[in-house]
Design a protein around this motif. Structure first.
Motif, short mmCIF file in Angstrom:
data_model
loop_
_atom_site.label_atom_id
_atom_site.label_comp_id
_atom_site.label_asym_id
_atom_site.label_seq_id
_atom_site.Cartn_x
_atom_site.Cartn_y
_atom_site.Cartn_z
N ALA A 89 49.76 38.64 41.88
CA ALA A 89 50.22 37.11 41.21
C ALA A 89 50.70 36.34 42.24
O ALA A 89 51.42 35.60 41.86
CB ALA A 89 50.35 37.15 40.16
N LEU A 90 51.27 37.11 43.51
CA LEU A 90 52.64 36.58 44.21
C LEU A 90 52.09 35.04 44.27
O LEU A 90 53.08 34.10 44.29
CB LEU A 90 52.87 37.54 44.99
CG LEU A 90 53.56 38.33 45.30
CD1 LEU A 90 53.60 39.01 45.95
CD2 LEU A 90 55.00 38.63 44.05
N PRO A 91 51.15 34.74 45.02
CA PRO A 91 50.67 33.70 45.68
C PRO A 91 51.00 32.44 44.16
O PRO A 91 51.07 31.33 44.44
CB PRO A 91 49.16 33.04 46.19
CG PRO A 91 48.85 34.86 46.20
CD PRO A 91 50.00 35.82 45.29
N ALA A 129 41.38 37.34 43.57
CA ALA A 129 42.65 38.35 43.70
C ALA A 129 41.79 38.42 42.56
O ALA A 129 42.11 40.36 42.38
CB ALA A 129 43.90 37.28 42.48
N ALA A 130 41.13 38.29 41.75
CA ALA A 130 40.43 39.36 40.30
C ALA A 130 39.30 39.79 41.06
O ALA A 130 39.48 40.71 40.79
CB ALA A 130 39.73 38.20 39.81
N TRP A 161 42.48 33.72 35.31
CA TRP A 161 42.22 33.22 34.35
C TRP A 161 42.74 32.70 33.32
O TRP A 161 42.40 31.42 32.21
CB TRP A 161 40.62 34.05 33.17
CG TRP A 161 40.00 34.12 34.06
CD1 TRP A 161 39.50 35.53 34.49
CD2 TRP A 161 38.81 33.58 34.70
NE1 TRP A 161 38.42 35.62 35.91
CE2 TRP A 161 37.96 34.09 35.20
CE3 TRP A 161 37.72 31.90 33.86
CZ2 TRP A 161 36.68 33.69 36.41
CZ3 TRP A 161 37.37 31.64 34.53
CH2 TRP A 161 36.27 32.70 35.69
N LEU A 162 43.89 33.25 33.30
CA LEU A 162 44.86 32.50 32.27
C LEU A 162 46.49 32.34 33.12
O LEU A 162 47.07 30.54 33.85
CB LEU A 162 45.40 33.21 31.22
CG LEU A 162 44.32 34.43 30.06
CD1 LEU A 162 45.02 35.55 29.64
CD2 LEU A 162 44.29 32.49 29.04
N SER A 163 47.65 32.62 33.29
CA SER A 163 48.30 32.65 34.01
C SER A 163 49.12 33.76 33.98
O SER A 163 49.03 35.05 33.43
CB SER A 163 49.39 32.10 32.68
OG SER A 163 50.44 31.77 33.70
#
Length: 503
Positions: A63-65, A328-329, A191-193
Motif C-alpha cells: 500500500a506504500l505507493p 499490487a493485488a 478495490w477500496l482504500s
C-alpha cells in the motif's frame, strides 16, 4: 512495462514472523490440568492476535505507493510509518511482563488489544503521514503487550508433552501472516482504500477481547520483582538507534552524521546494558540464558533464518511489481501460495518431529530456504509463473516446519522459573533479526543498482536473493550443534539410538 525501483525504500519493519512473550507468573494450581478444549481456545486466541498483528504490518508493504499519493510525499518517506511501529515494540516488550505480573494476565492482554485497536482506528483516520506515524507507534505499544502475554499463558499452561502440537497451531499465523498480508493489502488498496487495512482489525480485535475474558486466566504475582527501568531504557535506546540509524541512512533528506551517530549509539547502549545487567537478579533482558544450549542455538540459527526470510518477503512484491508489471493485488495473490503450503505442513509437523527429532528435521529443513533463494535468483520474465508458485508453496512448507522447531525447542530446557525471562530475550532477538533482514535486502539491492560494474545492475535482484540464501545456509552448522535427543521431552522422540550416529 517495468517501473523504476524505489531502491532507497529500506528498513521496512514488519512485525515479527514469530512473536515471543514476556514475564508471567505461574498459573494457579487448577490450571495445571485444563481441558484440551480450553487449550485449543487459548491457542486460537493467541493465533488470531498474531495473525492480526502480522497482516497489519505486511499488508502495508503493497500500500506504500497509494499512501504516498494520498499524503503527497515520495514513496521512501512512507517507510517511516512502518519503522515507528518497531519503536513501540522495542520500548514495551520487556515492560509487558511486569505489567502482567502487577495487573494480571487477562487484564493486561485485553487492555493491550484495546490499545492496538485504538492505534488502528487512528491510522485509518490519519490526515497526514505524521499522524499516521504517531498512530503506528500506538499500535506498536499495544502489539508489544498483546501477543507476548498471550503466548506465555500457553507456555505456562500447556504441559511440555503437548507443547509441540499446540505450538504448531500457534505458529501457523507466523508463516501465513507475512505472506497473506500483501494479498489482503493489495486487494483492499486496489478495490477500496489502504485505510481498510486498519479497519479490518476492529472486528477481529473485539472478538479477541471477548474470548480473552473467558479463556485467559487472570494470573498475577503477589509480590512482583522491581521493574528494571534503567535496563529497559538502555535496551530500547539501543534498538531505536539501530532501527532509525539504518532507516535514516537511506533517506537523502537527512544528514549522514545523524544516521551514523544513531548507529554508533546502538552498540554503546548495548554494552552499557550488558554491564548493567551483570549485577541484577532480575534484569529486563537476561543474557545468561544463552548458556542453555537449545535456547542459544534457536536464537542464533533462528536469527539467521529470519534475516533471510524477511529479505525475501521484502524482495518478492517489489520484484513482481517492478520487473514483471504485476499490480499490487496480483503480486499479493502470487505470493499467497506460501500460506497454502504452510497449512499443509502444520498438520504433519508434530508427527515429523516425533519420528525424527529436532536435530535431524531442523538440519534438513534449514536447507530448503537456501535452495529456494538460489532458484529465485534464476527467475526471469517470460519463464511463467507456474514454477514460481511451486517454489513459494515448497518454501511455505519448509518455513512452517523449521519455525515450529525453532519456537518450540527454544523453551524445551528452560526452567519454569526462567521462562518469562527467556521469552523476553527471544522476542527482542527476533525483532533485531527481522530488522536486519529487511535492511540487508534493501541495502544490497541499492548497492547492486548504483555501483559499477554496470553489468551487475540487471542482476540486482538475483544477487540479493543469493546473499539471502547464503545467510540462511549459515544456520545449518549451528543447528548441527544440537544433541540427538535435544527437546525430547517436548517432541517425544527417543534420541538414544540416533545419538550413536550423530556427528
Amino acid at each position: 512495462m517495468a517501473h523504476r525501483v524505489p531502491y532507497r525504500l529500506s528498513c521496512i519493519i514488519m512485525p515479527p514472523l514469530t512473536t515471543a512473550a514476556t514475564a508471567l507468573p505461574r498459573p494457579p494450581a487448577g490450571m495445571a490440568s485444563v481441558s484440551t478444549r480450553y487449550k485449543r481456545f487459548m491457542a486460537l486466541i493467541v493465533a488470531s492476535l498474531m495473525m492480526m498483528e502480522q497482516i497489519d504490518g505486511t499488508a502495508l508493504v503493497t500500500a506504500l505507493p497509494a499512501m504516498a499519493r494520498d499524503f503527497h510525499v515520495d514513496i521512501p518517506q512512507t517507510s517511516i510509518a512502518l519503522t515507528v511501529y518497531m519503536l513501540g515494540l522495542a520500548a514495551l516488550i520487556p515492560a509487558s511482563g511486569h505489567m502482567a505480573e502487577r495487573f494480571g494476565s487477562r487484564t493486561t492482554l485485553r487492555c493491550a488489544i484495546m490499545l492496538f485497536l485504538s492505534g488502528s482506528l487512528l491510522c485509518a483516520w490519519a490526515p497526514s503521514l505524521t499522524v499516521l506515524a504517531l498512530a503506528r507507534m500506538v499500535q506498536g505499544a499495544g502489539g508489544a503487550m498483546m501477543v507476548p502475554v498471550g503466548r506465555l499463558v500457553i507456555l505456562r499452561t500447556v504441559p511440555k508433552s503437548e507443547l509441540l502440537s499446540v505450538m504448531a497451531w500457534v505458529m501457523l499465523p507466523a508463516t501465513i501472516g507475512p505472506m497473506s498480508g500483501p494479498v489482503l493489502g493489495g486487494l483492499l488498496t486496489t478495490w477500496l482504500s489502504w485505510r481498510w487495512i486498519f479497519y479490518i482489525n476492529l472486528p477481529l480485535g473485539l472478538l479477541a477481547i471477548v474470548l480473552a475474558g473467558r479463556f485467559i486466566p487472570q494470573s498475577r504475582a503477589s509480590q512482583p520483582p522491581p521493574f528494571d527501568l534503567k535496563g529497559n531504557i538502555l535496551s530500547a535506546t539501543a534498538l531505536a538507534g539501530l532501527i532509525f540509524g539504518m532507516e535514516l541512512l537511506t533517506h537523502p533528506g537527512f544528514p549522514r552524521p545523524l544516521s551514523v551517530g544513531l548507529l554508533l549509539l546502538a552498540p554503546i547502549c548495548a554494552v552499557a546494558y550488558l554491564r548493567h545487567a551483570r549485577g541484577l537478579a532480575h534484569p529486563v533482558l537476561d543474557p545468561a540464558l544463552l548458556r542453555i544450549a537449545t535456547f542459544r542455538i534457536s536464537v542464533l540459527a533462528g536469527g539467521l533464518t529470519r534475516v533471510a526470510t524477511a529479505g525475501i518477503i521484502f524482495l518478492l512484491p517489489s520484484l513482481l511489481q517492478t520487473r514483471f508489471g504485476a499490480s499490487a493485488a496480483q503480486s499479493g495473490l502470487i505470493t499467497f501460495i506460501a500460506p497454502v503450503g504452510a497449512i499443509i505442513m502444520r498438520s504433519v509437523a508434530p508427527g515429523i518431529y516425533r519420528g525424527r527429532g529436532f536435530r535431524a528435521v531442523m538440519c534438513a529443513a534449514s536447507l530448503v530456504l537456501p535452495c529456494i533463494c538460489g532458484l529465485l535468483a534464476l527467475f526471469r520474465p517470460g519463464m511463467g509463473m507456474a514454477w514460481l508458485l511451486v517454489l513459494l508453496g515448497v518454501n511455505g512448507m519448509g518455513q512452517t516446519l523449521l519455525f515450529t522447531g525453532y519456537n518450540t525447542v527454544a523453551y524445551a530446557d528452560v526452567p519454569p522459573a526462567r521462562m518469562s525471562a527467556a521469552t523476553s530475550l527471544y522476542a527482542t532477538c527476533q525483532q533485531v533479526m527481522l530488522t536486519l533482514g529487511i535492511c540487508l535486502a534493501a541495502g544490497a539491492l541499492a548497492i547492486f543498482h548504483l555501483v559499477p560494474p554496470v553489468s551487475t545492475r540487471g542482476l540486482d535482484y538475483s544477487l540479493t536473493f543469493m546473499i539471502c540464501g547464503g545467510v540462511a545456509l549459515l544456520a545449518l552448522p549451528i543447528l548441527r550443534g544440537l544433541s540427538a535427543n535435544a527437546g525430547a521431552s517436548v517432541s517425544g522422540h527417543d534420541g538414544a539410538s540416533a545419538g550413536k550416529d550423530a556427528d
